[in-house]
Design an enzyme around this catalytic site. Structure first.
Site, PDB file in Angstrom:
ATOM      1  N   LEU A   1       4.335  -2.670   7.209  1.00  0.00           N
ATOM      2  CA  LEU A   1       2.912  -2.668   6.870  1.00  0.00           C
ATOM      3  C   LEU A   1       2.320  -1.263   6.902  1.00  0.00           C
ATOM      4  O   LEU A   1       2.885  -0.361   7.558  1.00  0.00           O
ATOM      5  CB  LEU A   1       2.148  -3.537   7.884  1.00  0.00           C
ATOM      6  CG  LEU A   1       2.494  -5.029   7.917  1.00  0.00           C
ATOM      7  CD1 LEU A   1       1.808  -5.690   9.120  1.00  0.00           C
ATOM      8  CD2 LEU A   1       2.063  -5.708   6.608  1.00  0.00           C
ATOM      9  N   SER A   2       1.197  -1.095   6.247  1.00  0.00           N
ATOM     10  CA  SER A   2       0.450   0.149   6.361  1.00  0.00           C
ATOM     11  C   SER A   2       0.078   0.350   7.840  1.00  0.00           C
ATOM     12  O   SER A   2      -0.374  -0.588   8.502  1.00  0.00           O
ATOM     13  CB  SER A   2      -0.830   0.030   5.517  1.00  0.00           C
ATOM     14  OG  SER A   2      -1.594   1.190   5.629  1.00  0.00           O
ATOM     15  N   GLY A   3       0.328   1.541   8.348  1.00  0.00           N
ATOM     16  CA  GLY A   3       0.023   1.834   9.748  1.00  0.00           C
ATOM     17  C   GLY A   3       1.108   1.431  10.721  1.00  0.00           C
ATOM     18  O   GLY A   3       0.957   1.589  11.941  1.00  0.00           O
TER      19      GLY A   3
ATOM     20  N   SER B   1       7.054  -1.466   0.452  1.00  0.00           N
ATOM     21  CA  SER B   1       8.101  -2.281  -0.211  1.00  0.00           C
ATOM     22  C   SER B   1       8.067  -3.719   0.308  1.00  0.00           C
ATOM     23  O   SER B   1       8.978  -4.160   1.001  1.00  0.00           O
ATOM     24  CB  SER B   1       9.488  -1.652  -0.039  1.00  0.00           C
ATOM     25  OG  SER B   1       9.741  -1.180   1.250  1.00  0.00           O
TER      26      SER B   1
HETATM   27  N1  LIG Z   1      -3.840  -2.576  -1.739  1.00  0.00           N
HETATM   28  C1  LIG Z   1      -3.065  -1.789  -1.009  1.00  0.00           C
HETATM   29  N2  LIG Z   1      -2.029  -2.323  -0.306  1.00  0.00           N
HETATM   30  C2  LIG Z   1      -1.239  -1.524   0.425  1.00  0.00           C
HETATM   31  N3  LIG Z   1      -1.396  -0.170   0.524  1.00  0.00           N
HETATM   32  C3  LIG Z   1      -2.401   0.410  -0.161  1.00  0.00           C
HETATM   33  C4  LIG Z   1      -3.277  -0.373  -0.941  1.00  0.00           C
HETATM   34  N4  LIG Z   1      -4.189   0.471  -1.511  1.00  0.00           N
HETATM   35  C5  LIG Z   1      -3.895   1.709  -1.104  1.00  0.00           C
HETATM   36  N5  LIG Z   1      -2.825   1.689  -0.289  1.00  0.00           N
HETATM   37  C6  LIG Z   1      -2.190   2.897   0.250  1.00  0.00           C
HETATM   38  O1  LIG Z   1      -0.972   3.050  -0.476  1.00  0.00           O
HETATM   39  C7  LIG Z   1       0.125   3.164   0.413  1.00  0.00           C
HETATM   40  C8  LIG Z   1       1.249   2.176   0.065  1.00  0.00           C
HETATM   41  O2  LIG Z   1       1.943   2.595  -1.055  1.00  0.00           O
HETATM   42  P1  LIG Z   1       3.425   2.090  -1.283  1.00  0.00           P
HETATM   43  O3  LIG Z   1       3.882   2.768  -2.524  1.00  0.00           O
HETATM   44  O4  LIG Z   1       4.209   2.296  -0.055  1.00  0.00           O
HETATM   45  O5  LIG Z   1       3.188   0.513  -1.526  1.00  0.00           O
HETATM   46  S1  LIG Z   1       4.193  -0.554  -2.144  1.00  0.00           S
HETATM   47  O6  LIG Z   1       5.536  -0.314  -1.584  1.00  0.00           O
HETATM   48  O7  LIG Z   1       4.216  -0.407  -3.604  1.00  0.00           O
HETATM   49  O8  LIG Z   1       3.651  -1.856  -1.758  1.00  0.00           O
HETATM   50  C9  LIG Z   1      -0.364   2.819   1.801  1.00  0.00           C
HETATM   51  O9  LIG Z   1       0.186   3.834   2.609  1.00  0.00           O
HETATM   52  P2  LIG Z   1       0.772   3.560   4.067  1.00  0.00           P
HETATM   53  O10 LIG Z   1      -0.433   3.335   4.906  1.00  0.00           O
HETATM   54  O11 LIG Z   1       1.468   4.848   4.377  1.00  0.00           O
HETATM   55  O12 LIG Z   1       1.723   2.397   4.025  1.00  0.00           O
HETATM   56  C10 LIG Z   1      -1.873   2.854   1.713  1.00  0.00           C
HETATM   57  O13 LIG Z   1      -2.350   4.059   2.232  1.00  0.00           O
HETATM   58  N1  LIG Z   2       5.041   5.071  18.640  1.00  0.00           N
HETATM   59  C1  LIG Z   2       4.444   5.379  17.475  1.00  0.00           C
HETATM   60  N2  LIG Z   2       5.195   5.540  16.367  1.00  0.00           N
HETATM   61  C2  LIG Z   2       4.594   5.820  15.169  1.00  0.00           C
HETATM   62  N3  LIG Z   2       3.271   5.983  14.994  1.00  0.00           N
HETATM   63  C3  LIG Z   2       2.488   5.824  16.072  1.00  0.00           C
HETATM   64  C4  LIG Z   2       3.028   5.518  17.353  1.00  0.00           C
HETATM   65  N4  LIG Z   2       2.022   5.415  18.232  1.00  0.00           N
HETATM   66  C5  LIG Z   2       0.882   5.663  17.538  1.00  0.00           C
HETATM   67  N5  LIG Z   2       1.157   5.916  16.241  1.00  0.00           N
HETATM   68  C6  LIG Z   2       0.150   6.227  15.201  1.00  0.00           C
HETATM   69  O1  LIG Z   2       0.144   5.147  14.268  1.00  0.00           O
HETATM   70  C7  LIG Z   2      -0.145   5.640  12.958  1.00  0.00           C
HETATM   71  C8  LIG Z   2       0.972   5.240  12.023  1.00  0.00           C
HETATM   72  O2  LIG Z   2       0.633   5.668  10.732  1.00  0.00           O
HETATM   73  P1  LIG Z   2       1.695   6.034   9.627  1.00  0.00           P
HETATM   74  O3  LIG Z   2       2.889   6.718  10.209  1.00  0.00           O
HETATM   75  O4  LIG Z   2       0.962   6.719   8.532  1.00  0.00           O
HETATM   76  O5  LIG Z   2       2.168   4.567   9.182  1.00  0.00           O
HETATM   77  P2  LIG Z   2       2.600   4.059   7.732  1.00  0.00           P
HETATM   78  O6  LIG Z   2       3.321   5.202   7.049  1.00  0.00           O
HETATM   79  O7  LIG Z   2       3.507   2.906   8.022  1.00  0.00           O
HETATM   80  O8  LIG Z   2       1.347   3.675   7.040  1.00  0.00           O
HETATM   81  C9  LIG Z   2      -0.280   7.157  13.070  1.00  0.00           C
HETATM   82  O9  LIG Z   2      -1.655   7.471  13.196  1.00  0.00           O
HETATM   83  C10 LIG Z   2       0.460   7.461  14.366  1.00  0.00           C
HETATM   84  O10 LIG Z   2      -0.014   8.621  15.011  1.00  0.00           O
END
Ligand SMILES: Nc1ncnc2c1ncn2[C@@H]1O[C@H](COP(=O)(O)OS(=O)(=O)O)[C@@H](OP(=O)(O)O)[C@H]1O
Ligand SMILES: Nc1ncnc2c1ncn2[C@@H]1O[C@H](COP(=O)(O)OP(=O)(O)O)[C@@H](O)[C@H]1O
Length: 203
Positions: A33-35, A106
């Site tokens: 998931l995102s985050g 993904s």
């Molecule tokens: N609707 C929606 N759903 C999910 N994510 C969103 C969306 N809109 C924008 N974003 C931002 O785009 C990042 C995800 O892109 P990806 O190329 O990894 O997505 S995917 O694999 O095609 O589903 C994702 O980044 P991460 O937070 O790093 O996962 C988001 O910042």
């Molecule tokens: N143990 C940990 N491992 C990875 N990220 C962490 C952890 N603890 C806190 N975080 C925080 O969680 C967030 C994860 O975001 P990110 O790496 O951008 O996730 P994604 O790429 O899956 O969206 C960052 O702000 C990071 O600093």
């Protein structure tokens, strides 16, 4: 694809390209998931490998969507095409002898399987970032969950768009209870135990 396109084999194999770098090509595929920590952990592993002298390349969701995939959005169809292209690019980098780290939500199992099938056995390493949605949402590093909950953005993974968790990932990491260093150590151990950080035979 046109019938008039012919495949050309390279004179130098991927194994030869990798062995000059004293490593074995592979793809670490971070999904979650995102985050969930994909980007943070992939970057930390990239730094650790770089400092140990390995040749790597990191492909990251947001960055690829600024360039190669700037024409794609977040419909199911566009996500499928996003992952297909990234799989192909990851394969090109691995063919160049690199250790590739790809960090994308993904969300669909079939797309991840498609990429897995592009790689020889053992060279596709699925890293499932199994961080609970509640933790990801609490972190909300880009404020996107808040926008998704308020209806400002739609089709957001985990809220109103599905995420299919991997059934048999090579590695599972939950960053709600593992530090960044512990995750990196875990990944390095996996690569070392399988001799992926040494030059290998032709796959
Ligand atoms: N609707 C929606 N759903 C999910 N994510 C969103 C969306 N809109 C924008 N974003 C931002 O785009 C990042 C995800 O892109 P990806 O190329 O990894 O997505 S995917 O694999 O095609 O589903 C994702 O980044 P991460 O937070 O790093 O996962 C988001 O910042
Ligand atoms: N143990 C940990 N491992 C990875 N990220 C962490 C952890 N603890 C806190 N975080 C925080 O969680 C967030 C994860 O975001 P990110 O790496 O951008 O996730 P994604 O790429 O899956 O969206 C960052 O702000 C990071 O600093």
């Amino acid at each position: 694809m046109s019938d008039h396109i012919v495949w050309h084999d390279h004179k130098i194999s991927r194994t030869e390209r990798a062995s000059i770098k004293h490593q074995h090509p592979c793809l670490l595929w971070f999904t979650g998931l995102s985050g969930s920590g994909k980007s943070t952990i992939a970057n930390a592993l990239d730094v650790a490998l770089y400092h140990e002298g390995y040749h790597t390349f990191l492909l990251d969701g947001d960055n690829v969507r600024h360039g190669l995939n700037r024409d794609l959005g977040f419909s199911n169809e566009d996500r499928v095409e996003n992952i297909r292209r990234i799989g192909e690019v990851s394969k090109l980098f691995a063919d160049a002898g690199l250790i590739v780290l790809s960090a994308f939500i993904s969300p669909f199992a079939s797309d991840r399987r498609l990429v897995r099938n592009m790689f020889p056995a053992g060279e596709f390493i699925e890293v499932f970032m199994d961080t609970p949605l509640a933790t990801c949402e609490e972190r909300d590093p880009k404020g996107l969950y808040r926008k998704a909950r308020s209806g400002e953005i739609h089709d957001f993974t985990g809220i109103d768009s599905p995420y299919e968790a991997p059934a048999h990932p090579e590695i599972t990491l939950d960053t709600s209870n593992l530090s960044v260093d512990a995750c990196v150590e875990n990944l390095l151990c996996y690569l070392k135990e399988r001799d992926l950080l040494k030059p290998g035979g032709d796959a």
